[in-house]
Design an enzyme around this catalytic site. Structure first.
Site, short mmCIF file in Angstrom:
data_model
loop_
_atom_site.label_atom_id
_atom_site.label_comp_id
_atom_site.label_asym_id
_atom_site.label_seq_id
_atom_site.Cartn_x
_atom_site.Cartn_y
_atom_site.Cartn_z
N GLN A 29 4.32 5.82 8.94
CA GLN A 29 3.36 6.44 8.04
C GLN A 29 2.68 5.40 7.18
O GLN A 29 3.30 4.43 6.76
CB GLN A 29 4.01 7.54 7.21
CG GLN A 29 5.16 7.11 6.34
CD GLN A 29 5.90 8.30 5.76
OE1 GLN A 29 6.27 9.23 6.46
NE2 GLN A 29 6.12 8.27 4.47
N GLY A 30 1.40 5.64 6.96
CA GLY A 30 0.59 4.73 6.17
C GLY A 30 -0.15 5.48 5.09
O GLY A 30 -0.31 6.70 5.15
N TYR A 31 -0.63 4.74 4.12
CA TYR A 31 -1.26 5.33 2.95
C TYR A 31 -2.73 4.92 2.85
O TYR A 31 -3.07 3.75 2.94
CB TYR A 31 -0.49 4.93 1.69
CG TYR A 31 0.87 5.58 1.73
CD1 TYR A 31 1.06 6.83 1.18
CD2 TYR A 31 1.92 4.99 2.42
CE1 TYR A 31 2.29 7.47 1.29
CE2 TYR A 31 3.15 5.62 2.52
CZ TYR A 31 3.32 6.86 1.95
OH TYR A 31 4.52 7.49 2.08
N ILE A 32 -3.57 5.93 2.69
CA ILE A 32 -5.00 5.73 2.52
C ILE A 32 -5.30 5.64 1.02
O ILE A 32 -6.08 4.80 0.58
CB ILE A 32 -5.80 6.87 3.19
CG1 ILE A 32 -5.50 6.89 4.69
CG2 ILE A 32 -7.29 6.74 2.91
CD1 ILE A 32 -5.98 8.14 5.41
N THR A 83 -3.53 1.20 4.21
CA THR A 83 -3.39 -0.11 3.59
C THR A 83 -1.95 -0.58 3.52
O THR A 83 -1.69 -1.75 3.29
CB THR A 83 -3.97 -0.09 2.17
OG1 THR A 83 -3.30 0.91 1.41
CG2 THR A 83 -5.47 0.21 2.20
#
Length: 156
Positions: A29-32, A83
Site C-alpha cells: 500500500q502506498g500513500y497519495i 509517495t
C-alpha cells in the site's frame, strides 16, 4: 459517513509463532496524501485493489471511505502516484466474537507485528488473545501511514 473505530496492539513474536493461522494476504500500500488530518491510500493485494480516504483521528475513531477499483488501475496508481509504501502480510484471526487483523510487516518495517481490532463503539468490551501485548492506539508511529515515511528500522 463511514467511521472506523480501531485499537492497535503489539504482538508477542514467540506466542504469535505458535498460533494456528490461515494463509495471509500480501498487501502493498502506498500513500497519495499523508498528513495528520487525512490520508489517501492505495492498497493492492494479489487479487484486488482499493482506494481509501481517512480523516484525522479523534480518540480511536476517524472517518473512512474504502472503494474497490480495478486491479490493473490499482497497480498503476501505486506505481505512478504514491509517495511512500508499506509492505506486509495480513492474517485475519477470529477470537471470542471479534476479528483481529494481524499485520506482519516486511521491507523497512521487518520485525514489527501489529494487531488491530475494529469495534462498534469506543466503549466496546473485548478479550485480547494471549499473543496481544501493549496497546499502541495512541502512538501515531504505528499507523501504516507513519510507517511508510518513518519505518520501524529507523527507530532503533
Amino acid at each position: 459517513m463511514g467511521i472506523e473505530i480501531e485499537r492497535k496492539f503489539l504482538v508477542n513474536h514467540d506466542k504469535w509463532s505458535l498460533v494456528n493461522k490461515p494463509e495471509g494476504d500480501v498487501y502493498r500500500q502506498g500513500y497519495i496524501v499523508n498528513d495528520k488530518d487525512r490520508t489517501v491510500r492505495l492498497r493492492v493485494t494479489g487479487t484486488a485493489a482499493y482506494i481509501t480516504l481517512k480523516g484525522g483521528t479523534k480518540g480511536i475513531s476517524r472517518s473512512e471511505y474504502d472503494y474497490e477499483i480495478p486491479l490493473t488501475d490499482g497497480i498503476e496508481i501505486l506505481k505512478d502516484f504514491t509517495t511512500s509504501v508499506v509492505e506486509k502480510v495480513r492474517y485475519n484471526i477470529s477470537h471470542n466474537g471479534h476479528l483481529w487483523e494481524v499485520d506482519v510487516f516486511e521491507g523497512d518495517n521487518t520485525g514489527l507485528i501489529v494487531a488491530e481490532i475494529e469495534l462498534d463503539s469506543e466503549e466496546e468490551v473485548f478479550e485480547k488473545p494471549e499473543w496481544v501485548t501493549k496497546e499502541v492506539s495512541d502512538d501515531g508511529r504505528y499507523t501504516n501511514a507513519a510507517l511508510s515515511v518513518n519505518p520501524y528500522k529507523n527507530w532503533r
